[in-house]
Write a protein that holds these residues in place. Structure first.
Motif, mmCIF file in Angstrom:
data_model
loop_
_atom_site.group_PDB
_atom_site.id
_atom_site.type_symbol
_atom_site.label_atom_id
_atom_site.label_comp_id
_atom_site.label_asym_id
_atom_site.label_seq_id
_atom_site.Cartn_x
_atom_site.Cartn_y
_atom_site.Cartn_z
ATOM 1 N N UNK A 196 0.689 -1.120 0.016
ATOM 2 C CA UNK A 196 0.063 0.003 0.106
ATOM 3 C C UNK A 196 0.974 1.419 -0.249
ATOM 4 N N UNK A 197 1.796 1.121 0.839
ATOM 5 C CA UNK A 197 2.966 2.208 0.910
ATOM 6 C C UNK A 197 3.609 2.505 -0.440
ATOM 7 N N UNK A 198 3.631 1.560 -1.382
ATOM 8 C CA UNK A 198 4.437 1.619 -2.660
ATOM 9 C C UNK A 198 3.355 2.197 -3.286
ATOM 10 N N UNK A 214 0.279 5.318 -7.754
ATOM 11 C CA UNK A 214 -0.768 4.187 -8.480
ATOM 12 C C UNK A 214 -2.203 4.305 -8.002
ATOM 13 N N UNK A 215 -3.079 4.059 -8.841
ATOM 14 C CA UNK A 215 -4.224 4.039 -8.490
ATOM 15 C C UNK A 215 -4.449 2.715 -7.469
ATOM 16 N N UNK A 216 -5.205 2.878 -6.359
ATOM 17 C CA UNK A 216 -5.702 1.742 -5.753
ATOM 18 C C UNK A 216 -7.112 1.388 -5.816
ATOM 19 N N UNK A 217 -7.544 0.232 -5.579
ATOM 20 C CA UNK A 217 -8.780 -0.470 -5.816
ATOM 21 C C UNK A 217 -9.668 -0.179 -4.671
ATOM 22 N N UNK A 218 -9.470 0.274 -3.586
ATOM 23 C CA UNK A 218 -10.164 0.498 -2.475
ATOM 24 C C UNK A 218 -9.691 1.703 -1.812
ATOM 25 N N UNK A 219 -10.368 2.355 -0.681
ATOM 26 C CA UNK A 219 -9.902 3.543 -0.270
ATOM 27 C C UNK A 219 -9.122 2.722 0.924
ATOM 28 N N UNK A 220 -8.319 3.559 1.905
ATOM 29 C CA UNK A 220 -7.701 2.929 2.662
ATOM 30 C C UNK A 220 -8.537 2.432 4.047
ATOM 31 N N UNK A 221 -9.578 2.951 4.380
ATOM 32 C CA UNK A 221 -10.513 2.313 5.242
ATOM 33 C C UNK A 221 -10.808 0.930 4.851
ATOM 34 N N UNK A 222 -11.347 0.965 3.638
ATOM 35 C CA UNK A 222 -11.981 -0.669 3.257
ATOM 36 C C UNK A 222 -10.556 -1.697 3.238
#
Length: 210
Positions: free
Chosen positions: A176-178, A184-192
């Motif tokens: 996640x840190x990378x 880079x786009x993430x598939x979900x927000x941090x909370x999820x």
């Protein structure tokens, strides 16, 4: 006679070297990075600065990890100062939440990426904490994870699963840190993402013993 800085002053040579090492180790790899790049990044002219302040590359890495552990300890103390007797869900949520505070800063993201490069040595398999964890709240929480698992699995399986869960948490947060560091786009927000990480670790720890 010169005295080595304790690192308490953020502008001290020691502190500058630690922060430079965090950036370089995260980008180049702990074992691939050149110490001269660390020294240069800290604005130091003496090529032996790392040896003088830390003794070796390993000494510098230990100092980087000690700073990261100090921050995690503080985050844990704010969330779950007494882990003994808590449920598995409470323990995992506190652990993941405390570790994930590193995602909020560039320094923390660098350190998460470094942590996953270092062999995982919590000491839980032998019930002897790694030197950096001895006497910490983090170690108490790790030990507390076993209690809810006693009815579910024999001791060797419990200890191996806890060790594996810690490795998984470290690797997941490093990735996640990378992603965040590289935009880079993430598939979900941090909370999820963090909630799912807790759920995955819960499933890992409580899965039926084959």
């Amino acid at each position: 006679m010169a005295t080595k800085s304790t690192g308490g002053d953020s502008g001290s040579t020691r502190a500058l070297l630690i922060r430079s090492a965090e950036r370089v180790f995260a980008a180049r790899g702990v074992h691939g990075a050149q110490l001269r790049e660390v020294v240069r990044g800290a604005g130091q002219a003496n090529p032996s600065a790392v040896q003088y302040h830390f003794g070796s590359r390993e000494g510098l890495l230990d100092a980087v990890m000690a700073e990261r552990q100090r921050r995690t300890e503080q985050a844990l103390a704010e969330r779950l100062p007494k882990p003994e007797g808590r449920s598995l869900g409470e323990l995992l949520r506190a652990l993941v939440d405390a570790e994930s505070t590193e995602l909020s800063t560039e320094r923390g993201r660098d350190c998460l990426r470094i942590s996953t490069q270092v062999s995982h040595r919590s000491g839980i398999r032998e019930r002897r904490p790694h030197a950096g964890l001895a006497g910490t709240l983090y170690w108490r929480l790790i030990l507390a994870l076993e209690t809810p698992l006693v009815p579910l699995a024999p001791e060797p399986v419990r200890l191996e699963r806890i060790d594996l869960a810690l490795t998984l948490i470290g690797a997941a947060l490093a990735e996640r840190a990378r992603q965040l560091a590289e935009g880079e786009p993430t598939l979900s927000d941090d909370r999820a993402y963090l909630a799912d990480l807790v759920a995955v670790c819960t499933g890992l720890l409580t899965a039926p013993v084959p």
